[in-house]
Structure formats: structure tokens, C-alpha cells
Design a protein around this motif. Sequence first.
Motif, short mmCIF file in Angstrom:
data_model
loop_
_atom_site.label_atom_id
_atom_site.label_comp_id
_atom_site.label_asym_id
_atom_site.label_seq_id
_atom_site.Cartn_x
_atom_site.Cartn_y
_atom_site.Cartn_z
N LYS A 88 0.82 -1.21 0.00
CA LYS A 88 0.00 0.00 0.00
C LYS A 88 0.86 1.27 0.00
O LYS A 88 0.54 2.25 -0.69
CB LYS A 88 -0.92 0.00 1.22
CG LYS A 88 -1.82 1.22 1.32
CD LYS A 88 -2.73 1.13 2.54
CE LYS A 88 -3.61 2.37 2.66
NZ LYS A 88 -4.51 2.29 3.84
N TYR A 89 1.95 1.24 0.78
CA TYR A 89 2.80 2.43 0.90
C TYR A 89 4.06 2.35 0.02
O TYR A 89 5.01 3.10 0.22
CB TYR A 89 3.21 2.62 2.36
CG TYR A 89 2.06 3.04 3.24
CD1 TYR A 89 1.62 4.36 3.28
CD2 TYR A 89 1.37 2.10 4.01
CE1 TYR A 89 0.55 4.75 4.08
CE2 TYR A 89 0.30 2.47 4.81
CZ TYR A 89 -0.11 3.79 4.84
OH TYR A 89 -1.18 4.16 5.64
N SER A 90 4.03 1.42 -0.95
CA SER A 90 5.13 1.27 -1.92
C SER A 90 6.48 1.07 -1.24
O SER A 90 7.49 1.66 -1.61
CB SER A 90 5.20 2.51 -2.83
OG SER A 90 3.98 2.68 -3.52
N ARG A 91 6.50 0.20 -0.24
CA ARG A 91 7.74 -0.17 0.44
C ARG A 91 8.17 -1.57 0.00
O ARG A 91 7.33 -2.43 -0.24
CB ARG A 91 7.56 -0.13 1.96
CG ARG A 91 7.28 1.25 2.53
CD ARG A 91 8.49 2.18 2.33
NE ARG A 91 8.34 3.44 3.02
CZ ARG A 91 7.77 4.53 2.52
NH1 ARG A 91 7.24 4.49 1.30
NH2 ARG A 91 7.70 5.65 3.21
N ASN A 92 9.44 -1.78 -0.09
CA ASN A 92 9.95 -3.08 -0.53
C ASN A 92 9.75 -4.12 0.57
O ASN A 92 10.19 -3.95 1.70
CB ASN A 92 11.44 -2.98 -0.87
CG ASN A 92 12.00 -4.31 -1.34
OD1 ASN A 92 11.30 -5.15 -1.88
ND2 ASN A 92 13.29 -4.50 -1.11
N PHE A 93 9.07 -5.22 0.26
CA PHE A 93 8.83 -6.28 1.23
C PHE A 93 9.35 -7.64 0.77
O PHE A 93 9.18 -8.65 1.46
CB PHE A 93 7.32 -6.39 1.53
CG PHE A 93 6.49 -6.76 0.33
CD1 PHE A 93 6.27 -8.09 0.00
CD2 PHE A 93 5.93 -5.78 -0.48
CE1 PHE A 93 5.50 -8.44 -1.11
CE2 PHE A 93 5.15 -6.12 -1.58
CZ PHE A 93 4.94 -7.44 -1.90
N GLY A 94 10.01 -7.66 -0.39
CA GLY A 94 10.53 -8.92 -0.91
C GLY A 94 9.71 -9.52 -2.02
O GLY A 94 10.07 -10.55 -2.59
N LYS A 95 8.59 -8.88 -2.35
CA LYS A 95 7.73 -9.30 -3.47
C LYS A 95 7.45 -10.80 -3.49
O LYS A 95 6.97 -11.35 -2.51
CB LYS A 95 8.33 -8.80 -4.78
CG LYS A 95 8.42 -7.27 -4.85
CD LYS A 95 8.95 -6.77 -6.17
CE LYS A 95 9.00 -5.24 -6.18
NZ LYS A 95 9.53 -4.71 -7.44
N LYS A 96 7.75 -11.48 -4.62
CA LYS A 96 7.37 -12.88 -4.77
C LYS A 96 7.92 -13.77 -3.65
O LYS A 96 7.22 -14.66 -3.15
CB LYS A 96 7.83 -13.42 -6.12
CG LYS A 96 6.98 -12.99 -7.30
CD LYS A 96 7.42 -13.72 -8.56
CE LYS A 96 6.52 -13.35 -9.75
NZ LYS A 96 6.91 -14.09 -10.97
N LYS A 97 9.15 -13.54 -3.27
CA LYS A 97 9.78 -14.36 -2.24
C LYS A 97 8.98 -14.33 -0.95
O LYS A 97 8.72 -15.36 -0.33
CB LYS A 97 11.21 -13.86 -1.99
CG LYS A 97 11.98 -14.70 -0.97
CD LYS A 97 13.39 -14.17 -0.79
CE LYS A 97 14.15 -15.00 0.25
NZ LYS A 97 15.52 -14.48 0.44
#
Length: 305
Positions: A88-97
Motif C-alpha cells: 500500500k505504501y510502496s515499500r519493498n517487502f521482498g515481493k514474490k519471495k
Amino acid sequence: MNLFISKKHSQISGVFLIISFFILSSCRNNKVDYIAYYNSVNSIDSIYRLKNDTLTALKKYKKLFRKYPPKNDERMEEYENYIKFSDKYSRNFGKKKSLYKLIPLVAPYWKFKREDSDFFKLYKKYGIDSITVEQKVVEWKKTLNKQLIDSFRIAFIRDQAKDSITGQQSLDNFRKNAKLLKWSLENYGYPSMQKIGLETEDGVFMPMFIYLNHMAQIEDYAYFKTKLLDYIKSGDIPPRDYAEMIERYIHINHLKPVYGLKSTDEEFIKDSININHNRRLIGLQSIKLRRKITKEFLKNNLKKE
């Protein structure tokens, strides 16, 4: 010459033994303690839930999940919320992983989770379709311990059995189930949802907090009260499940609440500071935070109906 080589070899072996000792000692000392994890989650959760500071919470969650393999408490859903709010806040969370890491954590509740359209939308956004998600859940089911599932399936049926005349549940059945739980602890560890799931293929519901509740009614209670603390630390038992067992024993024996789980406990809770201290010792949320979580949980469920 051979004597020299032998002495040198002996010295090298000694060095390796010393190094190995320190490595093993370090591993033991650095053993993950999930009570510390749960307390960190509770602290971070209150930052966005009570203080409305989501961005600070995300930073702290990111740091925490680097240190600990994440859990996803039934009502707090810390790892899922971390991913959702990061998106929501466009922070990197690791995406697919990270999204793939979440699937086994929600898989025990898949019967209900698969109805969540927003969940699938989030996966689709990052290139993971619903078929792939379903396949991952199937793969997770294959990792479960079939022997434990079969054993606890029978135990849960036995656990809920009632006498046809009195309508009472049998203490003998609880004792049999206590023996099974002891056997599991000795041979496989605690039968967590990551070992046996939450529901069998033929629809037998297996929530361990109910099972533990009945351990409070038999002679083995003291053993489980001590032994199961180890499994909170290892991350296999949610603090709430353990606390339910303790409070069940307290209720039966008319003692003062230790964790104050029931709303009816309020008249007996004279010292909330002491109650919250006890909660923190096992990683359980404070009374205030838990009430907030429960209120939001019930509110969200009403919206879905």
C-alpha cells in the motif's frame, strides 16, 4: 619425521575440536526464542494499531523478519499485514519471495482464506496467479505428518465424545489424549498446525487450544504446564493456546486469573500491571491491545457476512 607429522596432526585436530566447541556453543546460545519475537510483534502492532504510525511499524517489522522466520497469528496476522501495508505504501517487502513465504502460514486456514478476493488480487499484482497459489497449498499439505494427522484425528473425535446418558465428556478420554500428546512431544515435537494442519480431509476440525484446554482437567496438567513453555519458545505453540489451558485450570479450581483472558475476569483483575507482566512472560498481548484486536476482528467479520 613421522613423529613430527603426528604431533602436527594432533595439534590441528585439537584446534578443530576447540573451534567446533565454540560453534556448537554459539548455536545453543543463539537459539531462537519466539517469546521475544511475540513481544516484538506486540510492540510493533501497537505502533500502527494504537498510534497510527504504519511506516515506523513497517521498518521495525522488516528488521524483525530478517531475524526470525515469521509467524502469522490468527488475529494479528503480522506477516500478512506487513506485506499488505508495504504494498500500500510502496515499500519493498521482498515481493514474490515474501508472498510465497506467506502461503504456508495461511494454508491451515485455506478453507476460509481462499474466499478472500483481496488476497488473490495482491498475488496477481506481483505475477502469481490463483492456480499457482492453490498448487503451493497442495505442496504444503504434502509436507504434513500423516502419522500424526491420523493419530490426532482419532484423538479429536475421542476428545469431543460425550456419554449418551450423562452428556458429559470423559476424563478417561482426556487421559488417553494426554498419553498421545506426550508421545508426540517425545517423538515428533508439538503437533502444531505446520505438522498436522487444522482440519483433516474428511472434515475433522483439530484446533489444539481445545485439546490443551482438556489437559487442564487431568493429573498431567503440571507436566504440560512446564513442558509446553518450551514450545512457545520454539514458535510451535501460540501464547494464546497455552494461556487458555492455564486459565481453564484456574477457572476449575477457583483461583485468581494469571493472564485475564475472559471478559468475566475483569471483576477479579485488581492488578492489571501484574496481569500484563504475566502476559509478557509468554509473549501474549497486553489487555488493552488484545481488546483492540478482538474488536477489529469482530468488526471485520461482520462486514464479510
